[in-house]
Each structure stands twice: as structure tokens, then as C-alpha cells.
Motif scaffolding. Structure first.
Motif, PDB file in Angstrom:
ATOM      1  N   GLY A  87     -18.092   6.639  -3.257  1.00  0.00           N
ATOM      2  CA  GLY A  87     -16.649   6.417  -3.218  1.00  0.00           C
ATOM      3  C   GLY A  87     -16.262   4.960  -3.098  1.00  0.00           C
ATOM      4  N   ALA A  88     -17.228   4.058  -3.219  1.00  0.00           N
ATOM      5  CA  ALA A  88     -16.953   2.625  -3.043  1.00  0.00           C
ATOM      6  C   ALA A  88     -15.924   2.074  -4.022  1.00  0.00           C
ATOM      7  CB  ALA A  88     -18.245   1.830  -3.114  1.00  0.00           C
ATOM      8  N   PRO A  89     -15.925   2.469  -5.285  1.00  0.00           N
ATOM      9  CA  PRO A  89     -14.896   1.914  -6.177  1.00  0.00           C
ATOM     10  C   PRO A  89     -13.468   2.266  -5.761  1.00  0.00           C
ATOM     11  CG  PRO A  89     -16.666   2.883  -7.462  1.00  0.00           C
ATOM     12  CD  PRO A  89     -16.910   3.248  -6.026  1.00  0.00           C
ATOM     13  N   MET A  90     -13.282   3.401  -5.125  1.00  0.00           N
ATOM     14  CA  MET A  90     -11.944   3.794  -4.686  1.00  0.00           C
ATOM     15  C   MET A  90     -11.556   3.141  -3.370  1.00  0.00           C
ATOM     16  SD  MET A  90     -11.979   7.856  -5.580  1.00  0.00           S
ATOM     17  CE  MET A  90     -13.115   8.185  -4.253  1.00  0.00           C
ATOM     18  N   ALA A  91     -12.523   2.565  -2.674  1.00  0.00           N
ATOM     19  CA  ALA A  91     -12.262   2.032  -1.338  1.00  0.00           C
ATOM     20  C   ALA A  91     -11.295   0.855  -1.366  1.00  0.00           C
ATOM     21  CB  ALA A  91     -13.568   1.630  -0.669  1.00  0.00           C
ATOM     22  N   GLY A  92     -11.354   0.037  -2.396  1.00  0.00           N
ATOM     23  CA  GLY A  92     -10.457  -1.111  -2.469  1.00  0.00           C
ATOM     24  C   GLY A  92      -8.998  -0.710  -2.519  1.00  0.00           C
ATOM     25  N   ALA A  93      -8.706   0.378  -3.190  1.00  0.00           N
ATOM     26  CA  ALA A  93      -7.324   0.850  -3.280  1.00  0.00           C
ATOM     27  C   ALA A  93      -6.882   1.516  -1.980  1.00  0.00           C
ATOM     28  CB  ALA A  93      -7.182   1.830  -4.436  1.00  0.00           C
ATOM     29  N   ALA A  94      -7.838   2.014  -1.201  1.00  0.00           N
ATOM     30  CA  ALA A  94      -7.486   2.742   0.022  1.00  0.00           C
ATOM     31  C   ALA A  94      -6.897   1.835   1.090  1.00  0.00           C
ATOM     32  CB  ALA A  94      -8.718   3.457   0.568  1.00  0.00           C
ATOM     33  N   VAL A  95      -7.304   0.560   1.121  1.00  0.00           N
ATOM     34  CA  VAL A  95      -6.787  -0.334   2.163  1.00  0.00           C
ATOM     35  C   VAL A  95      -5.285  -0.540   2.001  1.00  0.00           C
ATOM     36  CG1 VAL A  95      -7.130  -2.577   1.049  1.00  0.00           C
ATOM     37  CG2 VAL A  95      -7.398  -2.380   3.501  1.00  0.00           C
ATOM     38  N   GLY A  96      -4.782  -0.369   0.788  1.00  0.00           N
ATOM     39  CA  GLY A  96      -3.361  -0.538   0.547  1.00  0.00           C
ATOM     40  C   GLY A  96      -2.501   0.498   1.245  1.00  0.00           C
ATOM     41  N   TRP A  97      -3.054   1.664   1.537  1.00  0.00           N
ATOM     42  CA  TRP A  97      -2.252   2.683   2.209  1.00  0.00           C
ATOM     43  C   TRP A  97      -2.817   3.109   3.558  1.00  0.00           C
ATOM     44  CZ3 TRP A  97      -4.425   7.474   3.148  1.00  0.00           C
ATOM     45  CH2 TRP A  97      -5.566   7.803   2.417  1.00  0.00           C
ATOM     46  N   LEU A  98      -4.095   2.842   3.842  1.00  0.00           N
ATOM     47  CA  LEU A  98      -4.654   3.250   5.130  1.00  0.00           C
ATOM     48  C   LEU A  98      -4.140   2.410   6.299  1.00  0.00           C
ATOM     49  CD1 LEU A  98      -8.376   4.108   4.344  1.00  0.00           C
ATOM     50  CD2 LEU A  98      -6.601   5.653   5.135  1.00  0.00           C
ATOM     51  N   VAL A  99      -4.057   1.107   6.109  1.00  0.00           N
ATOM     52  CA  VAL A  99      -3.578   0.244   7.198  1.00  0.00           C
ATOM     53  C   VAL A  99      -2.112   0.534   7.523  1.00  0.00           C
ATOM     54  CG1 VAL A  99      -3.197  -2.146   7.883  1.00  0.00           C
ATOM     55  CG2 VAL A  99      -5.324  -1.519   6.767  1.00  0.00           C
ATOM     56  N   PRO A 100      -1.223   0.690   6.537  1.00  0.00           N
ATOM     57  CA  PRO A 100       0.151   1.082   6.895  1.00  0.00           C
ATOM     58  C   PRO A 100       0.226   2.440   7.602  1.00  0.00           C
ATOM     59  CG  PRO A 100       0.139   0.160   4.708  1.00  0.00           C
ATOM     60  CD  PRO A 100      -1.296   0.297   5.120  1.00  0.00           C
ATOM     61  N   VAL A 101      -0.665   3.368   7.260  1.00  0.00           N
ATOM     62  CA  VAL A 101      -0.676   4.663   7.949  1.00  0.00           C
ATOM     63  C   VAL A 101      -1.015   4.470   9.421  1.00  0.00           C
ATOM     64  CG1 VAL A 101      -1.971   6.837   8.145  1.00  0.00           C
ATOM     65  CG2 VAL A 101      -1.122   6.091   5.927  1.00  0.00           C
ATOM     66  N   VAL A 102      -1.957   3.573   9.711  1.00  0.00           N
ATOM     67  CA  VAL A 102      -2.299   3.288  11.108  1.00  0.00           C
ATOM     68  C   VAL A 102      -1.073   2.776  11.851  1.00  0.00           C
ATOM     69  CG1 VAL A 102      -3.649   1.751  12.603  1.00  0.00           C
ATOM     70  CG2 VAL A 102      -4.749   2.889  10.683  1.00  0.00           C
ATOM     71  N   TRP A 103      -0.317   1.875  11.239  1.00  0.00           N
ATOM     72  CA  TRP A 103       0.848   1.307  11.920  1.00  0.00           C
ATOM     73  C   TRP A 103       2.011   2.294  12.011  1.00  0.00           C
ATOM     74  CZ3 TRP A 103      -0.030  -2.184  15.173  1.00  0.00           C
ATOM     75  CH2 TRP A 103      -1.050  -3.100  14.975  1.00  0.00           C
ATOM     76  N   ILE A 104       2.103   3.210  11.073  1.00  0.00           N
ATOM     77  CA  ILE A 104       3.131   4.261  11.174  1.00  0.00           C
ATOM     78  C   ILE A 104       2.803   5.186  12.343  1.00  0.00           C
ATOM     79  CG2 ILE A 104       4.041   6.321  10.021  1.00  0.00           C
ATOM     80  CD1 ILE A 104       3.872   4.680   7.384  1.00  0.00           C
ATOM     81  N   VAL A 105       1.525   5.554  12.480  1.00  0.00           N
ATOM     82  CA  VAL A 105       1.105   6.381  13.615  1.00  0.00           C
ATOM     83  C   VAL A 105       1.358   5.634  14.922  1.00  0.00           C
ATOM     84  CG1 VAL A 105      -0.905   7.428  14.740  1.00  0.00           C
ATOM     85  CG2 VAL A 105      -0.553   7.733  12.293  1.00  0.00           C
ATOM     86  N   TRP A 106       1.115   4.325  14.930  1.00  0.00           N
ATOM     87  CA  TRP A 106       1.393   3.511  16.120  1.00  0.00           C
ATOM     88  C   TRP A 106       2.882   3.576  16.480  1.00  0.00           C
ATOM     89  CZ3 TRP A 106       4.624  -0.822  16.032  1.00  0.00           C
ATOM     90  CH2 TRP A 106       4.710  -1.523  17.238  1.00  0.00           C
ATOM     91  N   ALA A 107       3.749   3.422  15.483  1.00  0.00           N
ATOM     92  CA  ALA A 107       5.195   3.432  15.732  1.00  0.00           C
ATOM     93  C   ALA A 107       5.656   4.783  16.259  1.00  0.00           C
ATOM     94  CB  ALA A 107       5.949   3.067  14.450  1.00  0.00           C
ATOM     95  N   VAL A 108       5.132   5.860  15.698  1.00  0.00           N
ATOM     96  CA  VAL A 108       5.504   7.196  16.173  1.00  0.00           C
ATOM     97  C   VAL A 108       5.029   7.387  17.613  1.00  0.00           C
ATOM     98  CG1 VAL A 108       5.060   9.667  15.844  1.00  0.00           C
ATOM     99  CG2 VAL A 108       5.590   8.221  13.872  1.00  0.00           C
ATOM    100  N   GLY A 109       3.789   6.984  17.891  1.00  0.00           N
ATOM    101  CA  GLY A 109       3.263   7.113  19.247  1.00  0.00           C
ATOM    102  C   GLY A 109       4.038   6.285  20.253  1.00  0.00           C
TER     103      GLY A 109
END
Length: 129
Positions: free
Chosen positions: A81-103
Motif C-alpha cells: 500500500g506504499a504508493p497510496m500512502a502519500g495521498a493518505a497524509v492529506g486527509w489523515l492528519v486533518p482527521v486527527v485534528w478534527i477528533v482533537w477538536a471534538v474531544g
């Protein structure tokens, strides 16, 4: 009591924020390591690592061998899954911060409710005679 309540809420907010920062950094590092191939090299080093002879009486070597096999298996799967990993950082980090804001919102909401509950308690003041 209110000061204590808000101090505890502030401490929890700091811990929650630190955890979110660490999680975002870990996600970013993991995705970059997978997309550049560094994770495979690190995994190979982890599976080839041998503990010194003087440590072996204190360790369960069967468990360590199993863990090294598990790490190798995970890295083989992650390598696909390494080729897809570069695109994942574009949405995984914002998801972490959205979860932070909700918490954090939930934490502050609980603190506000407790503040008003403490405020509504009858005061018991010691009167000097």
C-alpha cells in the motif's frame, strides 16, 4: 472548588492536545516512511536484530521471534500500500485534528456543566461567633 475544576479541565486539555500533536506527527512520519520506502529498511533492521547473549536469560526468545515475524508480515502488507500512502497524509492528519477538536469540545462542555452544578450547590460557610 471551581478553580480546582477548571485546573483539572485545563490539565486534561493540555494532555489531550499533546496526544493529538503526537498522533499527528506519528501519522505524518509513518506515511512519509511508507511512501519513501524507509519503513521497509527499518523493518528489515528490526527483524534482523539480535539481542546480546547476556540479555537472553531475561527475555522470552520465542516471543521475540514471533514479534519479529509479525513486524516483517506487517511491513510486507504495508509495502503493497506504499504508493497510496502519500495521498493518505492529506486527509489523515486533518482527521486527527478534527477528533482533537471534538474531544476538546466535549471536555469543555463537561467542565461547563460541572461548573454550573458546583455553582448551584448550597454554600456552607462557617460563621464565626
Amino acid at each position: 472548588m471551581k478553580t480546582f475544576l477548571w485546573s483539572v479541565a485545563g490539565l486534561f486539555a493540555l494532555l489531550w492536545s499533546g496526544l493529538a500533536w503526537a498522533a499527528a506527527s506519528l501519522v505524518r512520519w509513518t506515511v512519509e516512511a511508507l511512501s519513501t520506502g524507509q519503513a521497509v529498511e527499518l523493518g528489515k533492521a528490526a527483524t534482523e536484530f539480535k539481542f546480546p547473549a547476556w540479555v537472553e536469560p531475561f527475555l522470552d526468545t520465542g516471543l521475540l521471534t514471533m514479534l519479529q515475524g509479525f513486524v516483517q508480515w506487517l511491513l510486507e502488507i504495508a509495502g503493497n500500500g506504499a504508493p497510496m500512502a502519500g495521498a493518505a497524509v492529506g486527509w489523515l492528519v486533518p482527521v486527527v485534528w478534527i477528533v482533537w477538536a471534538v474531544g476538546l469540545t466535549v471536555l469543555l462542555g463537561i467542565a461547563v456543566v460541572l461548573h454550573y452544578l458546583v455553582k448551584s450547590l448550597p454554600r456552607t460557610e462557617a460563621r464565626l461567633a
